[in-house]
Design an enzyme around this catalytic site. Structure first.
Site, PDB file in Angstrom:
ATOM      1  N   GLU A   1       0.854  -1.192   0.000  1.00  0.00           N
ATOM      2  CA  GLU A   1       0.000   0.000   0.000  1.00  0.00           C
ATOM      3  C   GLU A   1       0.890   1.243   0.000  1.00  0.00           C
ATOM      4  O   GLU A   1       0.464   2.327   0.376  1.00  0.00           O
ATOM      5  CB  GLU A   1      -0.975  -0.021   1.171  1.00  0.00           C
ATOM      6  CG  GLU A   1      -0.358  -0.306   2.514  1.00  0.00           C
ATOM      7  CD  GLU A   1      -1.400  -0.384   3.630  1.00  0.00           C
ATOM      8  OE1 GLU A   1      -2.190   0.563   3.749  1.00  0.00           O
ATOM      9  OE2 GLU A   1      -1.384  -1.373   4.375  1.00  0.00           O
TER      10      GLU A   1
ATOM     11  N   HIS B   1      -2.102 -10.405  12.168  1.00  0.00           N
ATOM     12  CA  HIS B   1      -1.622  -9.155  11.575  1.00  0.00           C
ATOM     13  C   HIS B   1      -1.292  -8.229  12.736  1.00  0.00           C
ATOM     14  O   HIS B   1      -2.074  -8.080  13.669  1.00  0.00           O
ATOM     15  CB  HIS B   1      -2.694  -8.541  10.689  1.00  0.00           C
ATOM     16  CG  HIS B   1      -2.386  -7.128  10.309  1.00  0.00           C
ATOM     17  ND1 HIS B   1      -1.171  -6.769   9.756  1.00  0.00           N
ATOM     18  CD2 HIS B   1      -3.099  -5.974  10.445  1.00  0.00           C
ATOM     19  CE1 HIS B   1      -1.171  -5.460   9.556  1.00  0.00           C
ATOM     20  NE2 HIS B   1      -2.319  -4.954   9.965  1.00  0.00           N
TER      21      HIS B   1
ATOM     22  N   CYS C   1      -3.316  -3.781   4.368  1.00  0.00           N
ATOM     23  CA  CYS C   1      -2.344  -4.744   4.898  1.00  0.00           C
ATOM     24  C   CYS C   1      -2.632  -6.181   4.472  1.00  0.00           C
ATOM     25  O   CYS C   1      -1.924  -7.105   4.875  1.00  0.00           O
ATOM     26  CB  CYS C   1      -2.307  -4.654   6.421  1.00  0.00           C
ATOM     27  SG  CYS C   1      -1.881  -3.011   6.991  1.00  0.00           S
TER      28      CYS C   1
END
Ligand code: COA
Length: 394
Positions: free
Chosen positions: A79, A233, A111
């Site tokens: 990103e 994450h 993400c």
């Protein structure tokens, strides 16, 4: 046929800021940054590093000539893209010296991009078992100076070779996912820093986890006791813990202790690197695999991926016999220890240095950056990358 992660490489820039010092500079109690957020050091990318160079540096440490011969697909999750049109994967393809018979694309969903890449790679290998796919997750996390997200910045990349008969982690079926159109975090095309509704993003991260974990349980019949560890994450190291805690009452005391202990191990690198967006989940997996002393081959590892905007996915993998031999803990330790601490003022100066955005040319000081692959400048609107190993005369 088993398909999964055969190799994992990792790169983070050579500069970092100490989070206690950043907290003091921002008139915050250091306990908030160190414990409340769970970050100790934050990687800072010099102007000579971008998503392309970070990814190339991560891939360089794992690729052999045999890998290069077999890789026919490069999927670059990011990103922090450097061009609206051309895929970052193509620059990396050249910098790594891959063969021309390759598909090279960039994938974007905050993400989540590297997870999308990993799952696409599995499909490709299922059709072409002899080939290998290079999956990259590379980002520079930027929220801005003096913002509440500043403490959750960082920079780095993870590179994975995905193949049949993988040496590290065989990915299992099924995988479950969930998408909702929400504005918890985004970066409009005119902005070089992200916009975020921080509390909302935390809530959604957790509710997406609960959603996909429920779907997964229903589809597989597995419970928490079927998992040796779960990797999350990790935008900051407290985040995954908040999600994990919401389901811990589904298991007994031993299960809770096991999952919490492995969670601690899974944040080893993330807490001293910071948020690397697309690579953050895989950096957490790497931390767990390289730093644990008691997880044996055959163990099932859960993985929760979340990309704001938002997409969540839960899937699992089985650790392969001899997986430790396919890892490079000493190399990563050495890279992390060799980094140089910079002051908050130096970090602020780097943060506010930007490349020209009016089309003018620039030459950058690549000799000040120890990385093998660097951004050397811009000429005629074209980014100039250098792989120092390929330079004539060094
Ligand atoms: N000692 C220990 N803990 C402390 C503390 C101290 N002195 N002072 C505060 N804390 C704790 C708070 O209790 C809180 O813990 P909790 O979240 O478990 O309740 C934590 O530190 C953070 O404090 P908070 O006031 O909520 O921080 P904030 O309002 O500055 O914002 C984020 C935190 C994460 C929302 C912000 O950094 C952000 O927007 N980050 C980017 C978005 C992001 O990463 N989202 C994640 C999903 S993708």
């Amino acid at each position: 046929m088993q398909i999964g992660i055969d190799k994992i490489g990792f790169y983070t820039p050579h500069l970092y800021v100490d989070m206690e010092k950043l907290a003091l500079a921002r008139n915050e109690d250091p306990g908030k940054f160190l414990i409340g957020i769970g970050q100790e050091k934050m990687a800072v990318a010099p102007v000579t590093q971008d998503a392309v160079t970070l990814a190339a540096n991560a891939a360089l440490e794992i690729l052999t000539d045999e890998d290069k011969e077999k890789i026919d697909f490069v999927i670059f999750g990011t990103e922090s893209g450097v061009d609206h049109s051309k895929a970052a994967a193509i620059y990396v393809h050249r910098l790594l010296g891959l063969k021309p018979e390759v598909r090279a694309v960039e994938v974007k969903e905050a993400c989540f991009g590297a997870t999308a890449g990993l799952q696409m790679a599995r499909g490709h290998i299922a059709l072409h078992p002899e080939s290998k796919v290079l999956v990259l997750g590379s980002d520079i996390s930027r929220y801005g100076l003096n913002t509440s997200g500043e403490v959750t910045q960082g920079a780095g990349a993870v590179a994975m070779v995905v193949s049949a008969h993988p040496k590290i982690l065989a990915i299992e079926e099924p995988s479950v996912y969930h998408t909702e159109d929400i504005m918890d975090f985004w970066r409009p095309v005119y902005s070089d820093s992200a916009y975020v509704d921080g509390k909302f993003s935390n809530e959604k991260y957790i509710s997406f986890f609960q959603n996909v974990w429920k779907q997964y349980r229903e589809k597989t019949g597995f419970t928490l006791s079927d998992f040796k560890a779960i990797c999350f994450h990790m935008p900051y190291t407290k985040m995954g813990l908040k999600a994990l805690r919401t389901v811990l009452d589904e298991t007994d005391e031993d299960g809770r202790e096991r999952l919490l202990a492995h969670y601690e191990t899974s944040k080893s690198y993330n807490k001293i690197v910071g948020n690397i967006y697309t690579g953050a989940l895989y950096l957490s997996l790497l931390s767990l695999l390289e730093q644990n002393t008691n997880i044996e081959a055959g163990a099932r590892i859960g993985l929760y991926s979340y990309g704001s905007g938002a997409v969540g996915e839960f899937f699992s993998g089985i650790l392969q016999p001899g997986y430790r031999k396919a890892l490079q803990p000493a190399r990563h330790q050495q890279m992390l220890e060799a980094r140089k601490e910079i002051s908050v003022a130096e970090y602020e100066a780097i943060f506010t240095t930007s490349l020209p955005n009016d089309g003018s040319a620039v030459t950058l000081p690549v000799n000040e950056d120890p990385a093998t692959v660097c951004l050397a400048g811009i000429e005629g609107h074209k980014r100039q990358y250098v792989n120092k190993n390929n330079r004539v005369g060094g």
